[in-house]
Design an enzyme around this catalytic site. Structure first.
Site, short mmCIF file in Angstrom:
data_model
loop_
_atom_site.label_atom_id
_atom_site.label_comp_id
_atom_site.label_asym_id
_atom_site.label_seq_id
_atom_site.Cartn_x
_atom_site.Cartn_y
_atom_site.Cartn_z
N CYS A 92 0.87 -1.18 0.00
CA CYS A 92 0.00 0.00 0.00
C CYS A 92 0.90 1.22 0.00
CB CYS A 92 -0.89 -0.01 1.24
SG CYS A 92 -1.86 1.48 1.51
N CYS A 204 -0.19 3.64 -6.89
CA CYS A 204 -1.11 2.99 -5.94
C CYS A 204 -1.26 1.56 -6.41
CB CYS A 204 -2.47 3.69 -5.93
SG CYS A 204 -3.74 2.84 -4.97
#
Length: 283
Positions: A92, A204
Site C-alpha cells: 500500500c 497505488c
C-alpha cells in the site's frame, strides 16, 4: 491458531510429510495489494501466504499519518499472534510512505514497502514528461516529492491524485463493470495537455488492476510502470538471505477486519488468487 498440516498423497506404507514453507504477509487497506502478491507469487509460488486487508478503515489515502501508523502496527501485531512471519510486504503506497520505520523498529523480520517507480520511469520516458498517478495523500506527502527530486530531477513530473480510481479498482474486483467515461473524466488534466506524459507511474497498488482501462483512455503508446516486479525481486533476495527457521504447512489465507456482505462477495476472487479461506482478524 493451531497449524493444520496439508494432506499429502499416501503410499502403501505411510503418508508423505507435509510441505513446510515460510509465511509471508501481504498487507493493504484494500484489494490493491493483490497486484503485488501476484508478482511475488510468480517468482515464489510455494510460500505460505497471508493476505490481510483493512476493510474497516479503507481507504487510507485521506487518513492522517498518525492513524495509519497506529493502525498498521496493530494489524501486523495481530497477525503475528496467529503465525510467526518470515517477511511482511506493505503493499500500500499510502501506508508505505509513513509506516516502515515504525514497523522495522518493532519487528525483527524484514518489512518491504512499496515505492513509486519514479526512477525507472525517468529512465524510460521519451519526451521527458513523467506522470505519477496516485492517491491524493501520496501525491501530497513530502516523501513522494523527495523521490521525484532525487530520481526525476531532469524530467517534468505531472502528479495526479485520485481516490475515485481506487474505488473503481475495488469495484472491478467485486465484479462490477468499469465506467470508461469516468476514468476518462479523472484523467482529463493529462488528456487536455498539448504534450501529456508518455510514461505513467502507477503509484497505488490498486491501479495495476485497472491497467487495461487506463491504457484505453491514455494516448496510444503511453507506458504504465508499477513497483510490483521490483518488490517481488526484493522479496526473493531477502528470503534467500534471511533463511527463516519457522515454517508452516497451512493453506494460504486471507484476513479482513470485518466480515460483511461485500467481503463475502470477494471470496471467489480470493480463491482464484489461491487463498483457501477468508477469516476475520481480531485486533
Amino acid at each position: 491458531m493451531p497449524m493444520k498440516p496439508l494432506d499429502g498423497e499416501t503410499t502403501s506404507t505411510e503418508k508423505l510429510s507435509p510441505v513446510l514453507r515460510p509465511t509471508v504477509l501481504i498487507f493493504d487497506s484494500g484489494v490493491g495489494g493483490l497486484s503485488v502478491y501476484n508478482e511475488i507469487r510468480t517468482l515464489l509460488p510455494d510460500l505460505h501466504y497471508l493476505y490481510a486487508f483493512d476493510n474497516v478503515a479503507f481507504p487510507y489515502g485521506e487518513k492522517s499519518e498518525a492513524f495509519i501508523v497506529e493502525r498498521v502496527l496493530d494489524i501486523v501485531t495481530a497477525v503475528t499472534g496467529l503465525y510467526p512471519l518470515a517477511l511482511v510486504v506493505i503493499a500500500c503506497n499510502s501506508a508505505s510512505t509513513v509506516t516502515l520505520p515504525a514497523l522495522r523498529a518493532r519487528f525483527a523480520f524484514p518489512v518491504v514497502g512499496v515505492v513509486p517507480a519514479i526512477k525507472p520511469a525517468a529512465r524510460l520516458t521519451r519526451n521527458g514528461i513523467v506522470g505519477l498517478l496516485a492517491t491524493r495523500g501520496t501525491v501530497k506527502r513530502p516523501y513522494t516529492h523527495e523521490l521525484v527530486a532525487r530520481f526525476a530531477g531532469e524530467c517534468k513530473t505531472e502528479m495526479l491524485g485520485s481516490g475515485e480510481l481506487v474505488d473503481i479498482a475495488e469495484a472491478k474486483l467485486h465484479g462490477q463493470p468499469v465506467a470508461i467515461e469516468e476514468v476518462r473524466r479523472i484523467l482529463q488534466p493529462w488528456l487536455r495537455m498539448a504534450e501529456p506524459p508518455d510514461t505513467v507511474v502507477l503509484g497505488c497498488t490498486h491501479f495495476p488492476l485497472i491497467s487495461e482501462e487506463l491504457q484505453q483512455v491514455l494516448p496510444q503508446g503511453t507506458r504504465l510502470i508499477d513497483s510490483g516486479a521490483a518488490i517481488a525481486r526484493r522479496t526473493v533476495w531477502l528470503l534467500e538471505n534471511e533463511s527463516p527457521e519457522v515454517l508452516s504447512a497451512d493453506d494460504n489465507m486471507a484476513l479482513c477486519l470485518e466480515i460483511t456482505e461485500q467481503t463475502v462477495q470477494l471470496i471467489p476472487v480470493l480463491q482464484r488468487y489461491g487463498f483457501k479461506t477468508l477469516k476475520k482478524l481480531a485486533l
